[in-house]
Write a protein that holds these residues in place. Structure first.
Motif, short mmCIF file in Angstrom:
data_model
loop_
_atom_site.label_atom_id
_atom_site.label_comp_id
_atom_site.label_asym_id
_atom_site.label_seq_id
_atom_site.Cartn_x
_atom_site.Cartn_y
_atom_site.Cartn_z
N SER A 169 31.48 32.29 39.26
CA SER A 169 31.26 32.48 38.05
C SER A 169 31.30 34.12 37.62
O SER A 169 31.56 34.58 36.83
CB SER A 169 30.24 31.95 37.33
N MET A 170 30.40 34.62 38.54
CA MET A 170 30.50 36.24 38.68
C MET A 170 31.88 36.90 38.56
O MET A 170 32.01 37.48 37.58
CB MET A 170 29.73 36.56 39.73
N ASN A 171 32.79 36.65 39.51
CA ASN A 171 34.05 37.06 39.45
C ASN A 171 34.91 36.68 38.06
O ASN A 171 35.59 37.44 37.89
CB ASN A 171 34.71 36.35 40.75
N ALA A 172 34.79 35.34 37.68
CA ALA A 172 35.24 34.92 36.58
C ALA A 172 35.08 35.81 35.39
O ALA A 172 35.93 36.49 34.85
CB ALA A 172 35.27 33.64 36.52
N THR A 173 33.87 36.01 35.16
CA THR A 173 33.28 36.89 33.85
C THR A 173 33.72 38.44 34.14
O THR A 173 34.18 38.96 33.07
CB THR A 173 31.85 36.59 33.61
N ASP A 174 33.66 38.63 35.17
CA ASP A 174 34.05 40.05 35.73
C ASP A 174 35.69 40.45 35.10
O ASP A 174 35.78 41.22 34.68
CB ASP A 174 33.80 40.28 36.94
N GLN A 175 36.34 39.49 35.75
CA GLN A 175 37.72 39.35 35.39
C GLN A 175 37.97 39.50 33.87
O GLN A 175 38.90 40.18 33.44
CB GLN A 175 38.51 38.27 35.93
N VAL A 176 37.25 38.65 33.14
CA VAL A 176 37.33 38.52 31.76
C VAL A 176 36.97 40.15 31.05
O VAL A 176 37.98 40.56 30.28
CB VAL A 176 36.53 37.42 30.95
N LEU A 177 36.01 40.49 31.38
CA LEU A 177 35.52 41.79 31.08
C LEU A 177 36.34 42.81 31.45
O LEU A 177 36.44 43.97 30.64
CB LEU A 177 34.12 42.22 31.61
N GLN A 178 36.94 42.92 32.59
CA GLN A 178 38.04 43.79 33.00
C GLN A 178 39.31 43.96 31.93
O GLN A 178 39.70 44.88 31.60
CB GLN A 178 38.74 43.38 34.44
N THR A 179 39.54 42.58 31.78
CA THR A 179 40.97 42.44 30.82
C THR A 179 40.62 43.07 29.41
O THR A 179 41.25 43.42 28.65
CB THR A 179 41.37 41.12 30.60
N ARG A 180 39.12 42.83 28.94
CA ARG A 180 38.87 43.33 27.63
C ARG A 180 38.52 44.91 27.71
O ARG A 180 37.99 45.42 26.93
CB ARG A 180 37.61 43.00 27.19
N GLY A 181 38.84 45.45 29.03
CA GLY A 181 38.54 46.95 29.29
C GLY A 181 36.98 47.48 28.91
O GLY A 181 36.87 48.53 28.74
N ILE A 182 36.04 46.61 29.44
CA ILE A 182 34.83 46.87 29.07
C ILE A 182 34.35 47.85 30.02
O ILE A 182 34.75 48.00 31.26
CB ILE A 182 33.73 45.84 29.15
N ASN A 183 33.72 48.97 29.69
CA ASN A 183 33.16 50.25 30.34
C ASN A 183 32.48 49.82 31.89
O ASN A 183 31.81 48.74 31.88
CB ASN A 183 32.44 50.99 29.76
N GLY A 184 32.78 50.30 33.05
CA GLY A 184 32.25 49.81 34.10
C GLY A 184 32.87 48.62 34.79
O GLY A 184 32.56 48.62 36.24
N TYR A 185 33.75 48.02 34.35
CA TYR A 185 34.08 46.69 35.03
C TYR A 185 35.69 47.35 35.57
O TYR A 185 36.47 47.05 35.09
CB TYR A 185 34.18 45.66 34.22
N ILE A 186 35.37 47.57 36.75
CA ILE A 186 36.64 48.08 37.54
C ILE A 186 37.41 47.28 37.89
O ILE A 186 37.28 46.09 38.10
CB ILE A 186 35.97 48.98 38.82
N ASP A 202 36.52 32.41 28.47
CA ASP A 202 37.43 33.40 27.90
C ASP A 202 37.03 33.52 26.49
O ASP A 202 37.34 34.86 25.87
CB ASP A 202 38.91 32.70 27.70
N GLY A 203 36.65 32.68 25.59
CA GLY A 203 36.12 32.56 24.43
C GLY A 203 34.72 33.41 24.01
O GLY A 203 34.48 33.50 22.96
N LEU A 204 33.98 33.79 24.96
CA LEU A 204 32.79 34.37 24.85
C LEU A 204 32.59 35.76 24.41
O LEU A 204 33.58 36.45 25.07
CB LEU A 204 31.94 34.15 25.99
N PRO A 205 31.90 36.16 23.49
CA PRO A 205 31.86 37.38 23.37
C PRO A 205 31.08 38.33 24.63
O PRO A 205 30.58 37.63 25.30
CB PRO A 205 30.51 37.59 22.20
N ALA A 206 31.55 39.49 24.75
CA ALA A 206 31.31 40.31 25.55
C ALA A 206 29.92 40.47 26.28
O ALA A 206 29.65 40.45 27.36
CB ALA A 206 31.93 41.87 25.46
N GLY A 207 29.08 40.48 25.09
CA GLY A 207 27.53 40.74 25.36
C GLY A 207 26.99 39.42 26.36
O GLY A 207 26.50 39.70 27.33
#
Ligand code: SF4
Ligand code: SF4
Lengths: 438, 266
Positions: A169-186, A202-207
């Motif tokens: 789950s950690m890696n999955a959310t991390d990947q979503v955050l990466q595609t959204r270009g959120i800062n810090g998610y390399i 996928d549908g969840l807000p960044a927070g």
């Protein structure tokens, strides 16, 4: 405030480290309640045995299905723990995926390997849960598998499943955050197995995503630390003990019983073979003959008990157990551990320890169990981590025979026959050669 | 008692009196000496020894129990009394090499006597016989009475797991073109006959079944007409199992030495 997370992490890590250290010290001192035994010889043989049996899992492969499943969990355990290193550095330094920039595209390869193993561990543990609780494989349901051993096994499997789910789950959310270009998610590149979970998030807000990602991270690392402490109370300790236990295993042929030097001295005196009766080398203080309680066992017997994973392969192969006798070699090992921990815990609290009026023989293990053993070595052969329940059984028989004269009546007759006719049957020694004429 | 011709068996004391020292000592064991069924195995083995013209001897009435059952039942004193006394006899005759038809004697002499100062080159009769075949000293093929016969081999715990001897007895059977069939549990997973660990000398503890019955069921399931064994205790237990199941007329328990002797028409 910026360092709060790091401080919390540091405190948790130190607390886990401290508890672990205390536990290890206690286990060590419990093992050292046993008698001395020299196992420092023949290092190359010992290394070989450890590499083949512990690392190489050789003995597991007598039964292929559990062997393969176990192999996944085992390799997963070792490899995924490399990731824990990154977790710890990140936790202390306040970084995120600190290795990613250094390893470049190799980081992606590594993460995919971890994910493959995480998925394998997940599946293997689910199958194991089914084998225990639904298919009720016989060796998991025998009498000594009382509520605690059953719960222990299930807790371990469930924890491993949760830990693996957390990683994915950690890696999955991390990947979503990466595609959204959120800062810090390399950028890590595509992670195959966790990608399967991406639609869930996928549908969840960044927070929310950040919260889930962080939660999974903390859950995983605290889970691992908690697990490390937990296994010191559990049968799962074999993941560490398998290594020293195979290293220190008995290298002699299985058929060989240890000789008792204290007895040799007395026998030689009785037979008039020693002249200097006790003068030159007074026999070191003779304890009891045989084993009544855990301090009569060797430290290796006690190490065996801590290594036992309660898998029951020994008991499944035991001819006495298979034919409904009370004996179960697994129970012997569990009893030794229970008694050792009882004594050890009592000593740690300055209690009575060994002098609590109880003993391994009698309060834990009965004569009926011991008397059923055929010394066939099936249990020794079956054990994937080279535990020797037979030695304990035979040592306890020594106590019963020599200290209590409490052997079964028919054995006492056999002893008498050997003493008087030099054969276990009552035949005249002069008839021994009659077969020649028959 | 059946009247068989007296065998010509050299005895250690007599050879020594003649200043002869044989190459190898045949350790007969208590079962081989006293048990009526196993005496036949002893005699079969002697016939083979006589045929190959090897210089050997037995201890005769000077042999005593190795102490194995006493040791496994916990009586280390008695074991060591026996062992030390036996070592004195063996060393007095300057014995170097011992062959025995009992896996319990074999294990004790080979693995346990060295701790008490008795060091000998000890060999079990199954390995000994297999070597004779390998070296061409006996030719079992010509006999042919076991050719194509369905035989299953029961592993003695004290030969197999205890000492890693699984192949020699099987090779002998294969050598005579027998149709070797394995039981459900064999070699390192072979099921015990129930007699080891001094169980031979007492009733089994309470349970649902006798171990030998369980093993006999496995042996019968192979459909073999001969159960080959290489241990006196296994032989007793399996024979009892066959009797219990009333299969004596169909299935025989035979020792490897008997099978070899038979195929040599001895
Ligand atoms: S040696 Fe004893 S405890 Fe071990 S399997 Fe054989 S009968 Fe059971
Ligand atoms: S002694 Fe070995 S085989 Fe038996 S339960 Fe323990 S780990 Fe399994």
């Amino acid at each position: 405030m910026a360092y709060l997370q790091q401080i919390i992490f540091f405190v948790i890590l130190s607390a886990a480290g401290y508890i672990l250290w205390k536990r290890v010290t206690l286990i060590r001192s419990n093992i050292l309640l046993g008698k001395d035994l020299d196992r420092t010889d023949n290092r190359s043989e010992r290394l070989k045995s450890m590499l083949l049996v512990a690392f190489g899992q050789r003995k597991m492969f007598k039964n292929i299905t559990p062997a393969i499943l176990h192999l996944f969990v085992y390799v997963g355990f070792i490899v995924i723990n490399l990731e824990v290193l990154e977790f710890i550095i990140d936790g202390l330094a306040g970084t995120h995926r600190i290795f990613a920039p250094y390893l470049g595209s190799f980081y992606n390869v590594l993460m995919n390997i971890f994910e493959f193993l995480a998925a394998s561990v997940l599946i293997a543990c689910i199958v194991f849960l089914f084998r225990r609780n639904v298919f009720k494989v016989k060796r998991f349901t025998q009498p000594e598998m009382t509520s605690w051993p059953l719960l222990d096994a299930n807790l371990i499997l469930i924890t491993e499943i949760l830990l693996m789910l957390a990683i994915l789950s950690m890696n999955a959310t991390d990947q979503v955050l990466q595609t959204r270009g959120i800062n810090g998610y390399i950028f890590t590149g595509q992670l195959v197995f966790s990608s399967l979970l991406v639609p869930l998030f996928d549908g969840l807000p960044a927070g929310w995503l950040v919260f889930i990602e962080r939660f999974a991270w903390w859950f995983h690392i605290i889970g691992i630390l908690g697990f490390a402490v937990y296994i010191t109370y559990s049968k799962h300790l074999h993941i560490f003990m398998a290594f020293p236990n195979t290293w220190y295993s008995d290298l002699a042929p299985m058929g060989k019983m240890e000789s008792m030097d204290s007895v040799t001295n007395e026998v030689k005196i009785m037979l008039g073979l020693t002249t200097d009766e006790g003068s030159a080398q007074a026999p070191e203080e003779i304890g009891r003959f045989g084993v009544k309680d855990i301090n009569d066992l060797t430290w290796k017997n006690l190490m065996d008990a801590y290594t036992c994973t309660e898998c029951g392969r020994c008991t499944a192969e035991c001819p006495a157990n298979q034919t409904g006798k009370k004996l179960s070699p697994r129970k012997i090992m569990m009893d030794v551990r229970d008694r050792m921990e009882e004594v050890g815990n009592s000593l740690a609290k300055n209690g009575k320890g060994l002098d609590d009026g109880k003993s391994l023989l009698g309060d834990y293990i009965t004569k009926e169990e011991l008397n059923a053993c055929t010394s066939c070595n099936a249990c020794v052969e079956a054990c994937p981590v080279l535990i020797d329940p037979l030695q304990i059984i035979l040592e306890m028989r020594r106590y019963i025979a020599m200290e209590e004269s409490g052997s079964p009546a028919q054995w006492n007759i056999m002893f008498q026959n050997i003493e008087t006719s030099f054969s276990p049957w009552k035949f005249a020694p002069t008839d021994r050669f009659n077969w020649e004429k028959k | 008692m059946d009247e068989a011709p007296k065998l010509n068996v050299p005895v250690m004391a007599e050879l020594t009196a003649k200043n002869e020292s044989p190459e190898i000592l045949f350790w007969v064991g208590c079962a081989g000496s006293y048990d009526e069924r196993y005496q036949k195995v002893t005699r079969a083995f002697i016939k083979i020894l006589n045929k190959i013209n090897i210089s050997y001897a037995v201890l005769g009435t000077e042999e005593t129990c190795t102490g194995d059952p006493a040791r496994r039942a916990g009586n280390e004193f008695l074991f060591q009394m026996q062992a030390i006394a036996n070592i004195q006899v063996l060393d007095r005759y300057n014995i170097k090499k011992i062959v025995t038809a009992c896996p319990h004697c074999f294990n004790t002499l080979k693995n346990e006597y060295p701790d008490l100062g008795g060091n000998y080159d000890v060999i079990h009769h199954s390995v000994f016989l297999q070597q004779l075949i390998d070296e061409g000293k006996i030719k079992v093929k010509e006999g042919g009475s076991f050719k194509g016969k369905k035989i299953t081999y029961h592993d003695s715990c004290f030969l197999g797991r205890a000492n890693d001897i699984y192949e020699a007895p099987r090779k002998i059977l294969e050598e005579m073109d027998a149709h070797l069939v394995e039981m459900k549990n064999f070699k390192s997973r072979g099921l015990c006959c129930g007699a080891g660990g001094a169980q031979m000398f007492k009733e089994a503890e309470p349970g649902a079944e006798e171990i030998y019955d369980k093993r006999t069921t496995e042996a019968l399931a192979t459909g073999a007409s001969v159960i080959a064994s290489a241990c006196p205790f296994c032989m007793t237990m399996l024979s009892d199992g066959i009797k219990n199941k009333e299969k004596e007329s169909e299935v025989e328990v035979k020792d490897i030495a008997e099978i070899v002797a038979e195929s040599l028409n001895l």
